[in-house]
Write a protein that holds these residues in place. Structure first.
Motif, PDB file in Angstrom:
ATOM      1  N   GLN A  57       2.937   2.048  -5.928  1.00  0.00           N
ATOM      2  CA  GLN A  57       3.376   1.583  -4.618  1.00  0.00           C
ATOM      3  C   GLN A  57       4.903   1.488  -4.530  1.00  0.00           C
ATOM      4  N   LEU A  58       5.556   1.212  -5.632  1.00  0.00           N
ATOM      5  CA  LEU A  58       7.014   1.205  -5.628  1.00  0.00           C
ATOM      6  C   LEU A  58       7.580   2.605  -5.414  1.00  0.00           C
ATOM      7  N   LEU A  59       6.901   3.613  -5.923  1.00  0.00           N
ATOM      8  CA  LEU A  59       7.414   4.980  -5.884  1.00  0.00           C
ATOM      9  C   LEU A  59       6.954   5.759  -4.657  1.00  0.00           C
ATOM     10  N   VAL A  60       5.756   5.481  -4.163  1.00  0.00           N
ATOM     11  CA  VAL A  60       5.183   6.260  -3.065  1.00  0.00           C
ATOM     12  C   VAL A  60       4.994   5.351  -1.860  1.00  0.00           C
ATOM     13  N   GLU A  61       5.651   5.691  -0.772  1.00  0.00           N
ATOM     14  CA  GLU A  61       5.608   4.843   0.416  1.00  0.00           C
ATOM     15  C   GLU A  61       4.215   4.772   1.029  1.00  0.00           C
ATOM     16  N   SER A  62       3.498   5.893   1.055  1.00  0.00           N
ATOM     17  CA  SER A  62       2.179   5.901   1.696  1.00  0.00           C
ATOM     18  C   SER A  62       1.139   5.089   0.932  1.00  0.00           C
ATOM     19  N   ALA A  63       1.430   4.729  -0.338  1.00  0.00           N
ATOM     20  CA  ALA A  63       0.497   3.935  -1.121  1.00  0.00           C
ATOM     21  C   ALA A  63       0.701   2.440  -0.931  1.00  0.00           C
ATOM     22  N   ARG A  64       1.740   2.037  -0.192  1.00  0.00           N
ATOM     23  CA  ARG A  64       2.033   0.614  -0.012  1.00  0.00           C
ATOM     24  C   ARG A  64       1.151   0.022   1.069  1.00  0.00           C
ATOM     25  N   PHE A  65       0.917  -1.276   0.942  1.00  0.00           N
ATOM     26  CA  PHE A  65       0.153  -1.985   1.948  1.00  0.00           C
ATOM     27  C   PHE A  65       1.037  -2.295   3.149  1.00  0.00           C
ATOM     28  N   GLY A  66       0.414  -2.328   4.334  1.00  0.00           N
ATOM     29  CA  GLY A  66       1.150  -2.630   5.556  1.00  0.00           C
ATOM     30  C   GLY A  66       0.936  -4.061   5.990  1.00  0.00           C
ATOM     31  N   SER A  67       1.306  -4.328   7.242  1.00  0.00           N
ATOM     32  CA  SER A  67       1.239  -5.694   7.778  1.00  0.00           C
ATOM     33  C   SER A  67      -0.187  -6.187   7.936  1.00  0.00           C
ATOM     34  N   THR A  68      -1.160  -5.269   7.967  1.00  0.00           N
ATOM     35  CA  THR A  68      -2.563  -5.674   8.105  1.00  0.00           C
ATOM     36  C   THR A  68      -3.325  -5.644   6.781  1.00  0.00           C
ATOM     37  N   SER A  69      -2.804  -4.969   5.778  1.00  0.00           N
ATOM     38  CA  SER A  69      -3.535  -4.803   4.525  1.00  0.00           C
ATOM     39  C   SER A  69      -2.940  -5.557   3.348  1.00  0.00           C
ATOM     40  N   TRP A  70      -1.793  -6.222   3.515  1.00  0.00           N
ATOM     41  CA  TRP A  70      -1.180  -6.896   2.369  1.00  0.00           C
ATOM     42  C   TRP A  70      -2.046  -8.011   1.776  1.00  0.00           C
ATOM     43  N   PRO A  71      -2.974  -8.685   2.533  1.00  0.00           N
ATOM     44  CA  PRO A  71      -3.838  -9.675   1.868  1.00  0.00           C
ATOM     45  C   PRO A  71      -4.738  -9.088   0.787  1.00  0.00           C
ATOM     46  N   ALA A  72      -4.749  -7.762   0.662  1.00  0.00           N
ATOM     47  CA  ALA A  72      -5.550  -7.150  -0.406  1.00  0.00           C
ATOM     48  C   ALA A  72      -5.029  -7.524  -1.788  1.00  0.00           C
ATOM     49  N   TYR A  73      -3.786  -8.041  -1.855  1.00  0.00           N
ATOM     50  CA  TYR A  73      -3.271  -8.508  -3.143  1.00  0.00           C
ATOM     51  C   TYR A  73      -3.955  -9.796  -3.610  1.00  0.00           C
ATOM     52  N   LEU A  74      -4.452 -10.607  -2.696  1.00  0.00           N
ATOM     53  CA  LEU A  74      -4.967 -11.938  -3.060  1.00  0.00           C
ATOM     54  C   LEU A  74      -6.173 -11.887  -4.004  1.00  0.00           C
ATOM     55  N   PRO A  75      -7.148 -10.977  -3.821  1.00  0.00           N
ATOM     56  CA  PRO A  75      -8.270 -10.941  -4.770  1.00  0.00           C
ATOM     57  C   PRO A  75      -7.875 -10.612  -6.199  1.00  0.00           C
ATOM     58  N   LEU A  76      -6.639 -10.106  -6.384  1.00  0.00           N
ATOM     59  CA  LEU A  76      -6.196  -9.842  -7.751  1.00  0.00           C
ATOM     60  C   LEU A  76      -6.047 -11.128  -8.558  1.00  0.00           C
ATOM     61  N   LEU A  77      -5.955 -12.266  -7.856  1.00  0.00           N
ATOM     62  CA  LEU A  77      -5.909 -13.547  -8.577  1.00  0.00           C
ATOM     63  C   LEU A  77      -7.188 -13.774  -9.382  1.00  0.00           C
ATOM     64  N   TYR A  78      -8.315 -13.304  -8.843  1.00  0.00           N
ATOM     65  CA  TYR A  78      -9.578 -13.426  -9.587  1.00  0.00           C
ATOM     66  C   TYR A  78      -9.542 -12.564 -10.848  1.00  0.00           C
ATOM     67  N   ALA A  79      -8.964 -11.371 -10.729  1.00  0.00           N
ATOM     68  CA  ALA A  79      -8.829 -10.524 -11.914  1.00  0.00           C
ATOM     69  C   ALA A  79      -7.928 -11.178 -12.952  1.00  0.00           C
ATOM     70  N   MET A  80      -6.833 -11.802 -12.497  1.00  0.00           N
ATOM     71  CA  MET A  80      -5.945 -12.485 -13.427  1.00  0.00           C
ATOM     72  C   MET A  80      -6.649 -13.658 -14.100  1.00  0.00           C
TER      73      MET A  80
END
Length: 405
Positions: A57-80
């Motif tokens: 996501q740092l390298l490819v712009e199209s792979a980044r989350f937008g204003s509607t999809s950024w909450p997709a990071y939150l479930p990663l807390l369960y993985a952690m």
């Protein structure tokens, strides 16, 4: 699967707008869902997979989350949480600084202007964009600091929750191990007490039986040698009594001196049955031995069990049998194992009552993998029937072997 499918549905209308097409846009959702799925079983792989997606996501712009999809990071807390709770010791402690780095990286993706779509950071509102177009400025430092504190706090909190789960699991394992040790110690204590009592009983048996057998042998030999008026049959009977007493004394001493388990060469075998029958005949009991079929190999424990069963049955015959009858010992090898029958004309009811001898014979038959019954038939004969399998010999445990010996 729920993570991937739900986010795929939520972002379905925006997946094809990226320059590289929907594949690159969907790839982070699939990779994060896979990381969540394997985080408990393969924590190190999940940790590396999350880092790989963030680099993408740092390298490819199209792979980044937008204003509607950024909450997709939150479930990663369960993985952690799973990585911290179920990973190895190295993975557990490495995951803490890595989680902080990941939180800072996510903050950069959400607040830094250069990572925003069309140079608009994800977490800035449309009002902020209008103010910027009118000559205003983004509050980059304040926004970054606030989001960074929240992201790092959530990541560290998930890691600490995993640490708590890890400590709870370790405490449960230690408690179970302690309980298992307590049970083992209790069993060992009981065994030590039983062993001590057995040693004392063995010493008492040795003292009593050794004295009695020695006296019997001495009296029989003395009478046979000093009394010239004895007939030949009486001398033979006294000689048999003395020899039997000495053999019993020798076997008793060997048993007590060698410990609970006799060596292979010291265990009685089926080939020793003839000598046992001869001793019984010398005691005045008519004994007939019949054998059918070809003998088959038996394990040492099975041979010992057969010998002891016959020995106990013949002992009962000597004690309770009708002197006018004869005891029949039959070995039949024509079936899938050894069928053993000892028939004794019983003149006393004591031979038919279930006692220690019958129970001991049944236990020996069970140790050998077979069974044993003892009862009186219609002709008032006491019948001992036993079967010892040959094709699948029993494999008794050490306590069973000790009990048999």
């Amino acid at each position: 699967m729920a993570y991937i499918v739900l986010w795929w549905i939520a972002e379905a209308g925006r997946l094809g707008n990226a320059p590289l097409g929907p594949i690159v846009t969907v790839l982070p959702f699939i990779a994060f869902g896979l990381a969540i799925a394997i985080s408990q079983r393969w924590p190190a792989v999940a940790l590396g997979l999350i880092g790989a997606v963030l680099v993408l996501q740092l390298l490819v712009e199209s792979a980044r989350f937008g204003s509607t999809s950024w909450p997709a990071y939150l479930p990663l807390l369960y993985a952690m949480f799973n990585i911290s709770a179920f990973g190895s010791v190295i993975v557990h402690w490495v995951s803490l600084p890595v989680a902080v780095v990941y939180a800072v990286t996510v903050t950069l993706l959400l607040t830094l202007r250069s990572f925003g779509a069309a140079e608009w950071p994800v977490l800035y509102s449309p009002q902020s964009a209008r103010d910027y177009q009118l000559g205003g400025e983004f509050e980059v430092v304040g926004m970054f600091a606030a989001v960074c504190v929240i992201a790092v706090g959530l990541a560290v909190g998930a890691w600490c929750a995993g640490l708590a789960m890890r400590m709870a699991r370790q405490a449960i394992a230690v408690r179970r191990h302690a309980q298992a040790l307590e049970r083992d110690l209790a069993v060992v204590e009981v065994e030590l007490v039983a062993l001590s009592e057995r040693e004392q009983l063995a010493q008492e048996v040795h003292d009593v039986m050794a004295h009695s057998l020695a006296v019997i042998a001495a009296q029989a030999d003395g009478t046979r040698m000093t009394d010239d008026s004895l007939s030949t049959s009486s001398r033979n009977a006294l000689s048999t009594i003395a020899d039997t007493a000495r053999d019993g004394l020798t076997e008793l001493r060997q048993l007590l001196d060698s410990g609970p388990v006799l060596g292979e060469a010291e265990r009685p075998k089926i080939t020793d049955l003839q000598a046992l029958l001869d001793r019984v005949r010398a005691a005045g009991i008519a004994c007939v031995h019949a054998e059918f079929g070809e003998s088959k190999p038996l394990s040492p424990i099975q041979q010992l069990s057969v010998f002891r069963i016959v020995q106990e049955a013949l002992t009962n015959a000597v004690r309770h049998a009708d002197t006018d009858g004869s005891t029949t010992v039959t070995l039949d090898w024509r079936g899938p194992g050894l069928a053993l029958m000892i028939a004794t004309p019983a003149s006393m009811t004591g031979a038919t009552r279930p006692g220690r001898g019958i129970r001991g014979m049944q236990e020996r038959a069970q140790i050998a993998g077979g069974w044993l019954t003892a009862s009186v038939d219609e002709g008032d004969a006491f019948i001992v029937n036993a079967f010892i399998p040959v094709d699948e010999p029993a494999r008794p445990t050490r306590p069973e072997i000790e009990a048999a010996v």
